[in-house]
Design a protein around this motif. Sequence first.
Motif, PDB file in Angstrom:
ATOM      1  N   SER A   1       0.970  -0.858  -0.494  1.00  0.00           N
ATOM      2  CA  SER A   1      -0.402   0.135  -0.178  1.00  0.00           C
ATOM      3  C   SER A   1       0.682   0.968   0.067  1.00  0.00           C
ATOM      4  O   SER A   1      -0.106   2.443  -0.196  1.00  0.00           O
ATOM      5  CB  SER A   1      -1.141   0.086   1.451  1.00  0.00           C
ATOM      6  N   LEU A   2       2.101   1.247   0.017  1.00  0.00           N
ATOM      7  CA  LEU A   2       3.156   2.438   0.283  1.00  0.00           C
ATOM      8  C   LEU A   2       3.132   3.709  -1.206  1.00  0.00           C
ATOM      9  O   LEU A   2       3.454   2.734  -1.871  1.00  0.00           O
ATOM     10  CB  LEU A   2       4.486   1.917   0.320  1.00  0.00           C
ATOM     11  N   GLY A   3       2.380   4.349  -0.929  1.00  0.00           N
ATOM     12  CA  GLY A   3       2.095   5.231  -1.645  1.00  0.00           C
ATOM     13  C   GLY A   3       1.505   5.519  -2.442  1.00  0.00           C
ATOM     14  O   GLY A   3       1.354   6.345  -3.595  1.00  0.00           O
ATOM     15  N   LEU A   4       0.009   4.540  -2.059  1.00  0.00           N
ATOM     16  CA  LEU A   4      -1.139   4.336  -2.978  1.00  0.00           C
ATOM     17  C   LEU A   4      -2.269   5.654  -2.265  1.00  0.00           C
ATOM     18  O   LEU A   4      -2.212   5.970  -1.608  1.00  0.00           O
ATOM     19  CB  LEU A   4      -1.381   2.819  -3.179  1.00  0.00           C
ATOM     20  N   ALA A   5      -2.834   5.788  -3.661  1.00  0.00           N
ATOM     21  CA  ALA A   5      -4.365   6.208  -3.007  1.00  0.00           C
ATOM     22  C   ALA A   5      -5.109   5.348  -2.643  1.00  0.00           C
ATOM     23  O   ALA A   5      -4.883   3.665  -2.416  1.00  0.00           O
ATOM     24  CB  ALA A   5      -5.607   6.564  -4.269  1.00  0.00           C
ATOM     25  N   PRO A   6      -5.690   5.724  -1.309  1.00  0.00           N
ATOM     26  CA  PRO A   6      -6.144   4.672  -0.422  1.00  0.00           C
ATOM     27  C   PRO A   6      -7.545   3.812  -1.310  1.00  0.00           C
ATOM     28  O   PRO A   6      -7.851   2.597  -0.703  1.00  0.00           O
ATOM     29  CB  PRO A   6      -7.433   5.245   0.329  1.00  0.00           C
ATOM     30  N   ARG A   7      -8.084   4.322  -1.674  1.00  0.00           N
ATOM     31  CA  ARG A   7      -9.280   3.553  -3.331  1.00  0.00           C
ATOM     32  C   ARG A   7      -7.833   1.890  -3.928  1.00  0.00           C
ATOM     33  O   ARG A   7      -8.966   1.086  -3.833  1.00  0.00           O
ATOM     34  CB  ARG A   7      -9.550   4.246  -4.353  1.00  0.00           C
ATOM     35  N   VAL A   8      -7.134   2.718  -3.522  1.00  0.00           N
ATOM     36  CA  VAL A   8      -6.743   1.445  -4.974  1.00  0.00           C
ATOM     37  C   VAL A   8      -6.279   0.666  -3.952  1.00  0.00           C
ATOM     38  O   VAL A   8      -5.738  -0.457  -3.746  1.00  0.00           O
ATOM     39  CB  VAL A   8      -4.903   1.923  -5.626  1.00  0.00           C
ATOM     40  N   THR A   9      -5.646   0.422  -2.558  1.00  0.00           N
ATOM     41  CA  THR A   9      -5.238   0.075  -1.650  1.00  0.00           C
ATOM     42  C   THR A   9      -6.223  -0.692  -1.089  1.00  0.00           C
ATOM     43  O   THR A   9      -6.179  -2.189  -0.975  1.00  0.00           O
ATOM     44  CB  THR A   9      -4.806   1.148  -0.344  1.00  0.00           C
ATOM     45  N   THR A  10      -7.421  -0.793  -1.174  1.00  0.00           N
ATOM     46  CA  THR A  10      -8.483  -1.413  -0.915  1.00  0.00           C
ATOM     47  C   THR A  10      -8.927  -2.126  -1.889  1.00  0.00           C
ATOM     48  O   THR A  10      -8.573  -3.598  -1.509  1.00  0.00           O
ATOM     49  CB  THR A  10      -9.647  -0.310  -0.824  1.00  0.00           C
ATOM     50  N   GLN A  11      -8.647  -2.269  -3.626  1.00  0.00           N
ATOM     51  CA  GLN A  11      -8.133  -2.961  -4.592  1.00  0.00           C
ATOM     52  C   GLN A  11      -7.816  -4.102  -3.939  1.00  0.00           C
ATOM     53  O   GLN A  11      -8.181  -5.016  -4.093  1.00  0.00           O
ATOM     54  CB  GLN A  11      -8.621  -2.145  -5.782  1.00  0.00           C
ATOM     55  N   ILE A  12      -6.524  -3.291  -3.789  1.00  0.00           N
ATOM     56  CA  ILE A  12      -5.489  -4.907  -3.478  1.00  0.00           C
ATOM     57  C   ILE A  12      -5.445  -5.846  -2.309  1.00  0.00           C
ATOM     58  O   ILE A  12      -5.130  -6.559  -2.796  1.00  0.00           O
ATOM     59  CB  ILE A  12      -4.255  -4.305  -3.505  1.00  0.00           C
ATOM     60  N   MET A  13      -6.329  -4.885  -1.154  1.00  0.00           N
ATOM     61  CA  MET A  13      -6.204  -5.855   0.257  1.00  0.00           C
ATOM     62  C   MET A  13      -7.473  -6.910  -0.558  1.00  0.00           C
ATOM     63  O   MET A  13      -7.788  -7.809  -0.194  1.00  0.00           O
ATOM     64  CB  MET A  13      -6.506  -4.719   1.385  1.00  0.00           C
ATOM     65  N   ALA A  14      -8.661  -6.144  -0.957  1.00  0.00           N
ATOM     66  CA  ALA A  14      -9.959  -7.248  -2.139  1.00  0.00           C
ATOM     67  C   ALA A  14      -9.304  -8.158  -2.882  1.00  0.00           C
ATOM     68  O   ALA A  14      -9.689  -9.298  -2.549  1.00  0.00           O
ATOM     69  CB  ALA A  14     -10.865  -6.306  -2.143  1.00  0.00           C
ATOM     70  N   LEU A  15      -8.356  -7.563  -3.490  1.00  0.00           N
ATOM     71  CA  LEU A  15      -7.865  -9.029  -4.448  1.00  0.00           C
ATOM     72  C   LEU A  15      -7.007 -10.261  -3.598  1.00  0.00           C
ATOM     73  O   LEU A  15      -6.981 -11.321  -3.948  1.00  0.00           O
ATOM     74  CB  LEU A  15      -6.855  -8.301  -5.793  1.00  0.00           C
ATOM     75  N   LEU A  16      -6.455  -9.960  -2.529  1.00  0.00           N
ATOM     76  CA  LEU A  16      -5.096 -10.276  -1.893  1.00  0.00           C
ATOM     77  C   LEU A  16      -6.754 -11.853  -1.167  1.00  0.00           C
ATOM     78  O   LEU A  16      -6.245 -12.986  -1.132  1.00  0.00           O
ATOM     79  CB  LEU A  16      -4.754  -9.935  -0.529  1.00  0.00           C
ATOM     80  N   ARG A  17      -7.277 -11.062  -0.504  1.00  0.00           N
ATOM     81  CA  ARG A  17      -8.668 -11.937   0.110  1.00  0.00           C
ATOM     82  C   ARG A  17      -9.253 -12.703  -0.635  1.00  0.00           C
ATOM     83  O   ARG A  17      -9.632 -14.138  -0.283  1.00  0.00           O
ATOM     84  CB  ARG A  17      -9.566 -11.410   0.644  1.00  0.00           C
ATOM     85  N   THR A  18      -9.241 -12.675  -1.521  1.00  0.00           N
ATOM     86  CA  THR A  18     -10.620 -12.987  -3.396  1.00  0.00           C
ATOM     87  C   THR A  18      -8.971 -14.368  -3.765  1.00  0.00           C
ATOM     88  O   THR A  18      -9.321 -15.875  -3.625  1.00  0.00           O
ATOM     89  CB  THR A  18     -10.514 -12.475  -4.583  1.00  0.00           C
ATOM     90  N   LEU A  19      -8.018 -14.325  -3.784  1.00  0.00           N
ATOM     91  CA  LEU A  19      -6.580 -14.778  -4.704  1.00  0.00           C
ATOM     92  C   LEU A  19      -6.504 -16.425  -3.081  1.00  0.00           C
ATOM     93  O   LEU A  19      -6.704 -16.962  -3.411  1.00  0.00           O
ATOM     94  CB  LEU A  19      -5.669 -14.125  -4.467  1.00  0.00           C
ATOM     95  N   VAL A  20      -6.762 -15.730  -2.457  1.00  0.00           N
ATOM     96  CA  VAL A  20      -6.631 -16.387  -0.306  1.00  0.00           C
ATOM     97  C   VAL A  20      -7.992 -17.992  -1.307  1.00  0.00           C
ATOM     98  O   VAL A  20      -7.468 -18.511  -0.801  1.00  0.00           O
ATOM     99  CB  VAL A  20      -6.655 -16.026   0.598  1.00  0.00           C
ATOM    100  N   ALA A  21      -8.836 -17.209  -0.674  1.00  0.00           N
ATOM    101  CA  ALA A  21     -10.422 -17.771  -1.476  1.00  0.00           C
ATOM    102  C   ALA A  21     -10.047 -18.770  -2.442  1.00  0.00           C
ATOM    103  O   ALA A  21     -10.974 -20.449  -2.234  1.00  0.00           O
ATOM    104  CB  ALA A  21     -11.165 -16.729  -1.238  1.00  0.00           C
ATOM    105  N   GLU A  22      -9.950 -18.529  -3.964  1.00  0.00           N
ATOM    106  CA  GLU A  22     -10.039 -18.745  -5.018  1.00  0.00           C
ATOM    107  C   GLU A  22      -8.622 -20.008  -4.944  1.00  0.00           C
ATOM    108  O   GLU A  22      -9.180 -21.015  -6.408  1.00  0.00           O
ATOM    109  CB  GLU A  22     -10.299 -17.600  -6.211  1.00  0.00           C
ATOM    110  N   ARG A  23      -8.030 -19.733  -4.574  1.00  0.00           N
ATOM    111  CA  ARG A  23      -6.441 -20.252  -5.400  1.00  0.00           C
ATOM    112  C   ARG A  23      -5.705 -21.120  -4.267  1.00  0.00           C
ATOM    113  O   ARG A  23      -5.159 -21.920  -4.048  1.00  0.00           O
ATOM    114  CB  ARG A  23      -5.757 -19.086  -5.938  1.00  0.00           C
ATOM    115  N   ASN A  24      -6.078 -20.149  -2.407  1.00  0.00           N
ATOM    116  CA  ASN A  24      -6.232 -21.323  -1.386  1.00  0.00           C
ATOM    117  C   ASN A  24      -4.172 -21.276  -1.406  1.00  0.00           C
ATOM    118  O   ASN A  24      -3.320 -21.165  -0.621  1.00  0.00           O
ATOM    119  CB  ASN A  24      -5.600 -22.787  -1.717  1.00  0.00           C
ATOM    120  N   LEU A  25      -3.851 -19.619  -1.707  1.00  0.00           N
ATOM    121  CA  LEU A  25      -2.594 -19.067  -2.028  1.00  0.00           C
ATOM    122  C   LEU A  25      -2.460 -19.092  -0.534  1.00  0.00           C
ATOM    123  O   LEU A  25      -3.726 -18.343   0.182  1.00  0.00           O
ATOM    124  CB  LEU A  25      -2.994 -17.660  -2.836  1.00  0.00           C
ATOM    125  N   THR A  26      -0.977 -18.738   0.211  1.00  0.00           N
ATOM    126  CA  THR A  26      -0.872 -18.646   1.184  1.00  0.00           C
ATOM    127  C   THR A  26      -0.008 -16.885   1.327  1.00  0.00           C
ATOM    128  O   THR A  26       0.817 -16.880   0.286  1.00  0.00           O
ATOM    129  CB  THR A  26       0.488 -19.789   1.775  1.00  0.00           C
TER     130      THR A  26
END
Length: 234
Positions: free
Chosen positions: A161-186
């Motif tokens: 999230s370093l140096g990113l707008a809050p909206r972009v940070t939110t998108q990236i954090m949401a993506l991580l949760r999706t990857l964990v749920a859909e790909r069993n990523l650690t």
Amino acid sequence: MTVEGLSASYGPVRALDDVSFTVEEGSITAVLGANGAGKTTLLRTITGLVPATGGTAMFRGVDLASRPPEEVVRAGVAHVPEGRGVVQELTVEENLRLGGSFRRDRDGTRAAIGEVYEMFPPLAERRRRSTFTLSGGERQMLAIGRALVARPEVLLLDEPSLGLAPRVTTQIMALLRTLVAERNLTVLLVEQNARGALSIADRAVVLVLGRVALQGPAAQVASDENLRHHYLGY
């Protein structure tokens, strides 16, 4: 992945001191702490970029901390360093192809790049452009996308999230949760943005001057006002 007694030094300065914790498969563990706490050094030691002076980082029977970085990648672990880490002289697509450098299946690499474009539509629109022309958020998307092209089982992220707008940070954090749920990523997520990290993490590890000061369920850390104030400063 199990980190046990991991230690590392820069000359006489001990940057990591007997750090131990476990990252459960298919979960997100947030590593939190102030500047100088040892968060970045932790990731760099796990991936062989900083020599460990003691301890192990075990993943599927392999001590990652004792292997060179290319063997860490082959073991199924990808590291997205702080500051994006993309090659500005290359195009978006050329950067993504770098992510498949250790893969032997070209068709699989092409398919993985296609998945990244679906995940991050702005990258698809700019695939022929130099990375130099991208915004900070787009570069972060590219850095994460390049790591995902290798199809890792474990993703280590340093301050996404370093140096990113809050909206972009939110998108990236949401993506991580999706990857964990859909790909069993650690995911092992290093962050100074404690609120954002705790909102998506399953567990949290707090470092203070290279040592583990606190670890436990993320919800417990987030809900305990005294712990937050003492260790995280908010």
